[in-house]
Enzyme design. Structure first.
Site: not given
Ligand SMILES: [Zn+2]
Lengths: 457, 239
Positions: B95, B129, B191
């Site tokens: 990320c 997002r 993640h």
């Protein structure tokens, strides 16, 4: 539109939604009301004679709201709250709507609402509160909060839109820094812990959530860390430090799973409080209640008595009796919250029986990455018997495996609870850590269903 | 098998969200299970760090503020990290650190931060997002994880991706590509954290490290039943 017309239409909508058995029955009238009159919540709230108090923060909203309500009620107020409903704006609108008469009158004298951190901005603008309480800001796994700084700025906007008194946690740097948004600094009260709250608190697990100065970005120096980034701090560049709280815990006499006994100093007036909710984090919730009640002119003895009588909020260390066993329900919402309840309830034990119920539905947060941010290695005793369940029970079992802790995954939540009870000896206590929707599932299971009575057979 | 493997954890103070520390826990345990000792060292902003005996480098995701804090420091170490990458030191960056391993990161306000350029890619912040469960086909098999980023990453013409997306978005909303791979340096948006549920990827990094250091050619197998179970469950969850 005239108030009574809006009220009539939305109340009819609420009745209809109940009749149709819509799951969203609680918020649906709020949605209709906002369509008809976006200012409805504010127009209604302005009819509450003693105004509105808002409570926000990542952890402890529900408990603090409950404690403040008890203190207000002990002083003779009648409290309108969203205790059983949603803490988003439409949930608060719905609570106001359902309590008001068709003419927009209330039996209640005061509004007290817990507010989602990201919703505070809208709610504060509309409701013009007399008091805003901010408890703490931690990272939350709920997907909508990517950024803690963004959340803080949103709360700041809400604060700036009002003339409310602020009650801020002095020991949370990001929360304490919110005072800069207040129109009038003399209306800011800080609450905090001056003494070591509990022997053996775990320092050094990192002030990682909010370890930097909100003004210059330098890493804060902590002289004490009570948990997470909650403690005593100052910026090495001297532009920001922990404000001195005027509502403070100055001594902790005892602290164990049955609760805490502490000395509280409110503007120099000192008193003892016996408080049946365990954990350092709950001492902050008590302080928030003391601060808000003090601002309302409620006598300290009245507050102390209401705190002494308090019981756990829904799923926050509720104890249920089940076939001769005690069952603690301890809501697991985010890493800091789960670490705190583990540390308070199971870390001191030798061989606790534990169930983790991890769901990833929308209300829990879809992302379960946060399980890895809990230092399970340090918190779960080696002799524990551990079960996991829920839509992401497998993730929890994997997390525990890498912490060197064996656990068995049981796919069905009911079967998991039955096995937990069966494996816990009669007369002993088991600990259940559910996420929000898993908590609802388990509460449904435990609400006097015949199946439950058969659990131990 | 014995010997100590050194893991450098880039900026654990400022880049540590969404359970990325789980990647370090996974590397550590899978090395320990095979008899290696593990030494994890933190790289911190403004603090000198000696990379000379480092075997694996890891860097996680962070808030925008964290990324701003580490940006210059990372840039100052850029030449050294590029040299280590070229020499074959395995690295995993997730990320926020992944973005800064590219050529540049441009925030939504148009502020451009230069990256260290190990990957030929550019990232531009956006208002939306990209959030949800993600599944990727890669040379390390199926990878499952959770993405949560506003940056849209475009790979340069010669840049190999980590894999192709079968559910979710990955690098950006159009390309169906996820992550980047240059030798044994791997960047990803996954993640979860990424390594626990994708042990083949973890073991690839581990083998690269112990192969260079001890000449190890094969790792003792680990029964990955719990890993597979968690990955299977995650792959079937709604986005
Ligand atoms: Zn400063």
């Amino acid at each position: 539109m005239a108030l009574w017309i809006t009220l009539g239409v939305t109340k009819a909508a609420a009745a209809l939604s109940r009749m149709l058995g819509r799951g969203a029955g609680q918020s649906f009238p709020g949605v209709v009301a906002e369509r008809l009159d976006p200012r409805l919540a504010g127009r209604l709230a302005s009819r509450l004679p003693n105004g509105v108090i808002l409570v926000t923060g990542t952890n402890g909203k529900t408990t603090s709201t409950m404690l403040i309500a008890a203190a207000l009620e002990a002083s003779g107020e009648r409290v309108l709250s969203n205790a059983t409903g949603s803490n988003l704006k439409r949930g608060i609108t719905a609570a106001l709507l359902s309590a008001s008469s068709l003419r927009g009158r209330f039996q209640e004298t005061i509004g007290l609402f817990e507010v989602d951190e990201a919703s505070l901005r809208l709610v504060a603008k509309d409701l013009d509160p007399t008091d805003i309480v901010v408890l703490n800001l931690f990272r939350d796994q709920l997907d909508r909060y990517g950024e803690l700084d963004t959340t803080a700025a949103l709360i700041g906007e809400g604060i700036a839109a009002t003339t409310a008194r602020l009650h801020l946690n002095a020991d949370d740097p990001l929360v304490a820094s919110l005072s800069r948004y207040s129109a009038s600094p003399e209306r800011v009260t800080y609450f905090g812990v001056e003494s070591d709250p509990v022997a053996g608190a775990t320092p050094g697990q990192g002030a990682a959530d909010s370890g930097r100065c909100p003004l210059c970005g330098a890493r804060l120096d902590f002289s004490r860390i009570f948990y997470g980034h909650i403690g005593h701090y100052q910026c090495p560049n001297g532009d920001f430090e922990r404000p001195r709280p005027s509502v403070a815990i100055t001594d902790v006499a005892t602290a164990d799973v049955t609760g805490t006994c502490f000395t509280v100093d409110v503007d120099g007036v000192v008193g003892e409080i016996t408080f049946p909710l365990a954990g350092t984090y709950n001492m902050y919730n008590a302080l928030a209640a003391v601060s808000a009640a003090h601002a309302r002119g409620i006598e300290q003895e009245v507050v102390a008595e209401s705190l002494r009588m308090s019981t756990a909020a829904f799923g926050r260390a509720e104890v249920l009796q089940l076939d001769g066993r005690s069952l603690y329900l301890l809501l697991a919402k985010n890493p800091v919250g789960l670490a705190r309840v583990l540390e308070t309830f199971v870390s001191p034990l030798d061989a606790p029986h534990i169930l983790f119920a991890v769901n990833d539905l929308y209300a829990d947060g879809r992302d379960v990455s946060w399980l890895w941010d809990v230092p399970m290695e340090a918190l779960i005793p080696a002799g524990s018997t551990v079960l996991t369940t829920g839509t992401r029970g497998a993730d929890m079992t994997l997390r525990l495996h890498y912490a060197g802790i064996r656990s068995d995954e049981v796919e069905d939540v009911g079967a998991a609870v039955r096995r937990l009870v069966r494996e816990t000896p009669v007369g002993e206590t088991a600990y259940v850590f559910p996420t929000y929707t898993a908590m609802l599932d388990i509460r449904t299971l435990l609400s006097g269903q015949p199946a439950l009575r058969a659990v131990a057979t | 098998m014995s010997g100590t493997v050194v893991i450098a954890h880039l900026y654990p103070w400022d880049m540590n969200i969404y359970g990325d520390v789980g990647n370090v826990i996974t590397l550590r345990r899978r090395l320990e299970w095979r008899g290696f000792d593990v030494d994890v060292r933190a790289v911190d902003v403004g603090v000198p760090f000696d990379f000379s005996d480092v075997d694996i480098i890891f860097g996680g995701g962070g808030q925008d503020s964290g990324q701003r804090v580490i940006g210059e420091d990372l840039l100052a170490r850029g030449d050294e990290l590029c040299a280590l990458a070229a020499a074959g030191t395995p690295m995993l960056v997730v990320c926020g650190t992944y973005q800064l391993f590219g050529r540049s990161f441009t925030t939504v306000d148009g502020l451009e931060m230069p990256g260290i350029g190990i990957f030929d890619l550019q990232t531009v912040g956006s208002d939306v997002r990209t959030i949800g469960n993600i599944v990727v086909e890669s040379p390390f098999g199926r990878l499952v994880g959770f993405e949560n980023h506003s940056g849209q990453t475009i790979l340069g013409p010669g840049q190999e991706p980590l894999g192709s997306v079968t559910a979710g978005y990955g690098n950006n909303r159009e390309s169906r590509r996820e992550g980047a791979r240059t030798g044994d340096v791997i960047g990803t948006y996954l993640h979860g954290p990424v390594l626990p549920k994708n042990p083949r990827l973890a073991d690839h990094l581990i083998l690269a490290a112990v192969g260079r250091k001890f000449g190890t050619t094969e790792l003792e197998p680990i029964a990955d039943g719990l890993e597979r179970r968690a990955a299977d469950v995650a792959a079937l969850r709604p986005r």
